[in-house]
Design a protein around this motif. Structure first.
Motif, mmCIF file in Angstrom:
data_model
loop_
_atom_site.group_PDB
_atom_site.id
_atom_site.type_symbol
_atom_site.label_atom_id
_atom_site.label_comp_id
_atom_site.label_asym_id
_atom_site.label_seq_id
_atom_site.Cartn_x
_atom_site.Cartn_y
_atom_site.Cartn_z
ATOM 1 N N VAL A 100 14.082 -36.691 111.396
ATOM 2 C CA VAL A 100 13.946 -37.780 110.420
ATOM 3 C C VAL A 100 13.287 -37.272 109.142
ATOM 4 C CG1 VAL A 100 12.927 -40.060 110.002
ATOM 5 C CG2 VAL A 100 13.700 -39.456 112.298
ATOM 6 N N ASP A 101 13.940 -37.547 108.004
ATOM 7 C CA ASP A 101 13.293 -37.238 106.729
ATOM 8 C C ASP A 101 13.415 -38.427 105.791
ATOM 9 O OD1 ASP A 101 11.747 -35.823 104.956
ATOM 10 O OD2 ASP A 101 13.280 -34.370 104.409
ATOM 11 N N ASP A 102 12.608 -38.405 104.738
ATOM 12 C CA ASP A 102 12.640 -39.520 103.791
ATOM 13 C C ASP A 102 13.886 -39.476 102.915
ATOM 14 O OD1 ASP A 102 11.762 -37.240 102.456
ATOM 15 O OD2 ASP A 102 10.000 -38.172 101.553
ATOM 16 N N ILE A 103 14.173 -38.301 102.347
ATOM 17 C CA ILE A 103 15.296 -38.233 101.406
ATOM 18 C C ILE A 103 15.959 -36.867 101.460
ATOM 19 C CG2 ILE A 103 13.673 -37.720 99.502
ATOM 20 C CD1 ILE A 103 15.594 -39.190 97.598
ATOM 21 N N LEU A 104 17.268 -36.893 101.423
ATOM 22 C CA LEU A 104 18.050 -35.661 101.353
ATOM 23 C C LEU A 104 18.473 -35.520 99.892
ATOM 24 C CD1 LEU A 104 19.387 -33.381 102.988
ATOM 25 C CD2 LEU A 104 21.238 -34.943 103.536
ATOM 26 N N ASP A 105 17.907 -34.517 99.240
ATOM 27 C CA ASP A 105 18.105 -34.363 97.799
ATOM 28 C C ASP A 105 18.945 -33.100 97.566
ATOM 29 O OD1 ASP A 105 17.684 -34.767 95.045
ATOM 30 O OD2 ASP A 105 15.782 -33.707 95.050
ATOM 31 N N THR A 106 18.324 -31.974 97.238
ATOM 32 C CA THR A 106 19.100 -30.748 97.056
ATOM 33 C C THR A 106 19.586 -30.189 98.390
ATOM 34 O OG1 THR A 106 17.150 -29.327 97.205
ATOM 35 C CG2 THR A 106 17.755 -30.129 95.008
ATOM 36 N N GLY A 107 18.900 -30.574 99.472
ATOM 37 C CA GLY A 107 19.251 -30.051 100.799
ATOM 38 C C GLY A 107 18.439 -28.813 101.161
ATOM 39 N N THR A 108 17.586 -28.367 100.269
ATOM 40 C CA THR A 108 16.774 -27.164 100.518
ATOM 41 C C THR A 108 15.898 -27.336 101.759
ATOM 42 O OG1 THR A 108 16.669 -26.938 98.124
ATOM 43 C CG2 THR A 108 15.223 -25.514 99.400
ATOM 44 N N THR A 109 15.229 -28.468 101.856
ATOM 45 C CA THR A 109 14.342 -28.702 102.992
ATOM 46 C C THR A 109 15.118 -28.635 104.309
ATOM 47 O OG1 THR A 109 13.003 -30.139 101.583
ATOM 48 C CG2 THR A 109 12.625 -30.300 103.959
ATOM 49 N N MET A 110 16.228 -29.377 104.391
ATOM 50 C CA MET A 110 17.035 -29.397 105.614
ATOM 51 C C MET A 110 17.518 -27.999 105.981
ATOM 52 S SD MET A 110 17.323 -31.962 107.361
ATOM 53 C CE MET A 110 16.612 -33.575 107.137
ATOM 54 N N PRO A 134 23.397 -37.497 97.026
ATOM 55 C CA PRO A 134 24.402 -36.429 97.165
ATOM 56 C C PRO A 134 24.695 -35.679 95.864
ATOM 57 C CG PRO A 134 25.395 -38.611 97.435
ATOM 58 C CD PRO A 134 23.921 -38.822 97.357
ATOM 59 N N SER A 135 24.480 -36.337 94.735
ATOM 60 C CA SER A 135 24.806 -35.695 93.451
ATOM 61 C C SER A 135 23.910 -34.496 93.147
ATOM 62 C CB SER A 135 24.674 -36.716 92.316
ATOM 63 O OG SER A 135 23.355 -37.205 92.285
ATOM 64 N N ARG A 136 22.792 -34.364 93.834
ATOM 65 C CA ARG A 136 21.855 -33.275 93.557
ATOM 66 C C ARG A 136 22.004 -32.096 94.524
ATOM 67 N NH1 ARG A 136 17.200 -32.609 90.603
ATOM 68 N NH2 ARG A 136 16.065 -32.453 92.580
ATOM 69 N N ARG A 137 22.945 -32.196 95.447
ATOM 70 C CA ARG A 137 23.001 -31.213 96.530
ATOM 71 C C ARG A 137 23.339 -29.818 96.043
ATOM 72 N NH1 ARG A 137 22.204 -34.497 99.287
ATOM 73 N NH2 ARG A 137 23.581 -35.041 100.986
ATOM 74 N N ILE A 138 22.548 -28.824 96.463
ATOM 75 C CA ILE A 138 22.916 -27.434 96.210
ATOM 76 C C ILE A 138 23.133 -26.673 97.522
ATOM 77 C CG2 ILE A 138 21.870 -27.211 93.899
ATOM 78 C CD1 ILE A 138 19.418 -25.990 95.170
ATOM 79 N N GLU A 139 22.592 -27.229 98.614
ATOM 80 C CA GLU A 139 22.797 -26.604 99.927
ATOM 81 C C GLU A 139 23.797 -27.453 100.697
ATOM 82 O OE1 GLU A 139 21.440 -23.815 101.117
ATOM 83 O OE2 GLU A 139 20.010 -23.451 99.489
ATOM 84 N N ASN A 140 24.449 -26.795 101.657
ATOM 85 C CA ASN A 140 25.408 -27.519 102.468
ATOM 86 C C ASN A 140 24.655 -28.264 103.578
ATOM 87 O OD1 ASN A 140 27.634 -28.371 103.862
ATOM 88 N ND2 ASN A 140 28.036 -26.361 104.801
ATOM 89 N N ALA A 141 24.202 -29.461 103.275
ATOM 90 C CA ALA A 141 23.440 -30.229 104.258
ATOM 91 C C ALA A 141 23.921 -31.663 104.234
ATOM 92 C CB ALA A 141 21.951 -30.177 103.913
#
Ligand code: IMP
Ligand code: MG
Length: 190
Positions: A100-110, A134-141
């Motif tokens: 569980v996370d608060d927000i999926l942004d760039t995907g770096t954390t995931m 999703p518009s900020r995603r740089i990692e495939n998450a």
């Protein structure tokens, strides 16, 4: 918007009521997928506090709860280097994990957290986030359960912070850009 926050929070993006209703639906989806199997809920600190508390009280499943501490932001709004501040304690080998996370942004954390859990050999890992940008995603998450998809605003409240503040707001609101621009100026001056 309560007058106390008007100068700092531009507007309410998701109300308390909308969050509560959406969480009930998410919990039902999760219950259906896990079919009564005991799960280990792994929650990323600190942003998930409110979401986690509300989500798990609607999960009528046996579960065990653990936390991983991951910290990425200084006073800015961009992901910096990730620091792990707390490791998992429970054994997840062969278990069904709900991350569980608060927000999926760039995907770096995931993309940093997932391999750390995968090496522990769980049976499967499902990801649940309150918000997805999703518009900020740089990692495939990507997440399996998403509360709300939102545009590229920096949001605070309901656990989400800016420089550790605003986590206590009961709604998700858009932070006034002057707040983070001002903080950036202070940091950049040093
Ligand atoms: P990511 O690593 O870029 O996907 O970002 C994930 C983490 O960044 C989240 O767990 C949040 O702590 C933080 N984050 C990303 N976007 C926001 C936002 O709009 N408001 C507050 N925190 C955010
Ligand atoms: Mg966070």
């Amino acid at each position: 918007m309560p007058p106390r926050w008007r100068k700092e929070v531009e507007r309410v993006l998701i109300t308390e009521d909308q969050i509560a209703r959406r969480i009930r639906v998410l919990a039902r989806e999760i219950e259906r997928d896990f079919r009564g199997r005991e799960m280990v809920v792994v929650s990323l600190l600190n942003g998930t506090v409110m979401f986690l508390a509300d989500l798990i009280r609607h999960l009528s499943l046996p579960l065990r709860l653990d936390f991983m501490g991951v910290s990425s932001y200084g006073a800015g709004t961009e992901s910096g280097d990730l620091v792990f501040t707390k490791e998992l304690r429970l054994d997840v080998r062969g278990r069904d994990v709900l991350l569980v996370d608060d927000i999926l942004d760039t995907g770096t954390t995931m993309s940093r957290v997932l391999p750390k859990i995968r090496v522990l050999k769980p049976r499967r890992i499902k990801i649940c986030v309150l918000l997805d940008k999703p518009s900020r995603r740089i990692e495939n998450a990507k997440a399996d359960y998403i509360g709300f998809e939102i545009p590229d605003y920096f949001v605070v409240g309901y656990g989400l912070d800016f420089a550790e503040r605003y986590r206590n707001l009961p709604f998700v609101g858009v932070l006034h850009p002057h707040i983070y621009k001002q903080a950036c100026k202070q940091v950049c001056k040093k």
